[in-house]
Design a protein around this motif. Structure first.
Motif, PDB file in Angstrom:
ATOM      1  N   ARG A  76       2.162 -11.921  -8.450  1.00  0.00           N
ATOM      2  CA  ARG A  76       3.430 -12.485  -8.927  1.00  0.00           C
ATOM      3  C   ARG A  76       4.600 -11.566  -8.595  1.00  0.00           C
ATOM      4  N   LYS A  77       4.384 -10.252  -8.733  1.00  0.00           N
ATOM      5  CA  LYS A  77       5.449  -9.300  -8.430  1.00  0.00           C
ATOM      6  C   LYS A  77       5.784  -9.312  -6.933  1.00  0.00           C
ATOM      7  N   LEU A 106      -2.989  -2.865 -13.078  1.00  0.00           N
ATOM      8  CA  LEU A 106      -2.537  -4.254 -13.178  1.00  0.00           C
ATOM      9  C   LEU A 106      -3.511  -5.199 -12.493  1.00  0.00           C
ATOM     10  N   ALA A 107      -3.675  -6.373 -13.074  1.00  0.00           N
ATOM     11  CA  ALA A 107      -4.549  -7.387 -12.488  1.00  0.00           C
ATOM     12  C   ALA A 107      -3.959  -7.870 -11.170  1.00  0.00           C
ATOM     13  N   GLU A 166       1.723  -9.094   1.880  1.00  0.00           N
ATOM     14  CA  GLU A 166       0.710 -10.129   1.645  1.00  0.00           C
ATOM     15  C   GLU A 166       0.213 -10.027   0.214  1.00  0.00           C
ATOM     16  N   ARG A 167       0.022 -11.192  -0.382  1.00  0.00           N
ATOM     17  CA  ARG A 167      -0.468 -11.218  -1.766  1.00  0.00           C
ATOM     18  C   ARG A 167      -1.968 -10.933  -1.790  1.00  0.00           C
ATOM     19  N   PRO A 168      -2.444 -10.173  -2.786  1.00  0.00           N
ATOM     20  CA  PRO A 168      -3.892  -9.940  -2.903  1.00  0.00           C
ATOM     21  C   PRO A 168      -4.614 -11.238  -3.236  1.00  0.00           C
ATOM     22  N   LYS A 169      -5.830 -11.346  -2.776  1.00  0.00           N
ATOM     23  CA  LYS A 169      -6.603 -12.549  -3.073  1.00  0.00           C
ATOM     24  C   LYS A 169      -6.913 -12.603  -4.562  1.00  0.00           C
ATOM     25  N   LYS A 170      -6.671 -13.762  -5.143  1.00  0.00           N
ATOM     26  CA  LYS A 170      -6.911 -13.922  -6.575  1.00  0.00           C
ATOM     27  C   LYS A 170      -8.400 -14.141  -6.840  1.00  0.00           C
TER      28      LYS A 170
END
Length: 322
Positions: free
Chosen positions: A73-74, A66-67, A100-104
């Motif tokens: 978003r998940k 998954l990107a 923590e969200r991964p860096k986009k």
């Protein structure tokens, strides 16, 4: 409450209280249902789990390829969901709090050239069938205003403004998060929109609340009487998928690779062409309805390319013959 009941309660809450769009709510619901399947597969009967189990799920998603934007978003969904469970006292501690969200990674948006857009408009504007008139209106409106596809397909007749039976040169649209913004209409767009409204009335859609009605495929017949007989009461607006399909048909006629043409590319083209012609980034942010200027900055590659061209063509050192 079982897992599905908790999901439904959460979705109802975010739609009613947080003002999230229907599409975002549906995405969250699907994310949570997939998470529930993962838990069941790994012998966890409910959502009352530890942080490590959530991390295991995120690792699983990463291994699925998954990107980072999808995983982000998940994570956002899970953080909001567990915050809801804590507030409603279903749990005593939030296992998603420290996630923590991964860096986009910022992707350069894909867009069509001005020549390609004009070629598509020229072809579709010559098509006087219902299919052609509807598509030319939608394409003109999207390219001239930068509307999101969800905003475009869900436009209502009540979103149009009239004064003395004359269509005024702006729309008031409700975008992401329920935020309203004014969309200007240029003379060319007003002209084709007026033409579409007359045609729409002639084929029996004047009582439909949606500007672009769904429920049926647009006729490619040019005989108004034949089309009108097929129209009864259209209760739904045209879908994003149908608009996408119509654009692909047009791309083939314009001899443009169909995979390059979809609704969001038209919006990207709107932004990129404006920047290429010197619009201020802050103004573009307002036109696109971005709440954060950082979102608009993905288009600055256009400015960088333009500046490079200006320097190469005008700087004294660049003009020296080597």
């Amino acid at each position: 409450m079982n897992n599905q009941d908790l999901i439904i309660s959460f979705i109802e809450k975010i739609k009613a209280e947080d003002g999230l769009s229907i599409n975002t709510a549906l995405s969250y619901q699907k994310d949570l249902e997939l998470f529930a399947i993962f838990l069941t597969t790994n012998h966890h009967d409910n959502f009352f789990i530890t942080t490590q189990i959530i991390r295991n799920y995120l690792t699983y998603l990463d291994h699925q390829g998954l990107a980072s934007s999808s995983i982000s978003r998940k994570i956002s969904c899970l953080k909001n969901f567990y915050k809801f469970l804590l507030q409603e006292k279903f749990i005593n501690s939030n296992p998603a709090f420290e996630l923590e969200r991964p860096k986009k990674t910022k992707k350069i948006p894909k867009f069509l050239s001005e020549e390609e857009i004009f070629k598509m408009l020229e072809i579709v504007n010559s098509d006087q069938s219902e299919f052609g008139i509807k598509l030319s209106t939608m394409l003109e409106l999207m390219y001239s205003s930068g509307l999101r596809v969800s905003e475009l397909v869900s436009l209502k007749i009540s979103d149009l403004n009239f004064e003395n039976n004359q269509l005024k040169n702006y729309l008031l649209v409700k975008g992401k998060g329920g935020k309203e913004r004014i969309i200007g209409l240029n003379k060319a767009t007003l002209k084709i929109l007026n033409k579409y409204l007359l045609y729409r009335q002639a084929i029996g859609l004047d009582q439909c609340k949606w500007l672009f009605a769904g429920n049926f495929r647009s006729s490619k017949s040019k005989k108004v009487d034949e089309i009108a007989k097929k129209k009864s009461s259209a209760q739904n607006h045209i879908t994003r998928q149908r608009f996408h399909s119509m654009l692909k048909e047009l791309a083939i006629k314009a001899q443009i690779e169909p995979s390059r043409v979809h609704p969001h590319v038209i919006r990207h083209s709107f932004a990129s062409h404006l920047l290429n012609n010197g619009i201020d980034l802050r103004l573009l942010q307002e036109l696109l309805g971005h709440s954060d200027i950082a979102t608009t900055e993905i288009y600055t590659h256009i400015m960088n390319n333009k500046l490079k061209q200006v320097l190469e063509e005008n700087h004294p050192l660049a003009l020296l013959k080597m």
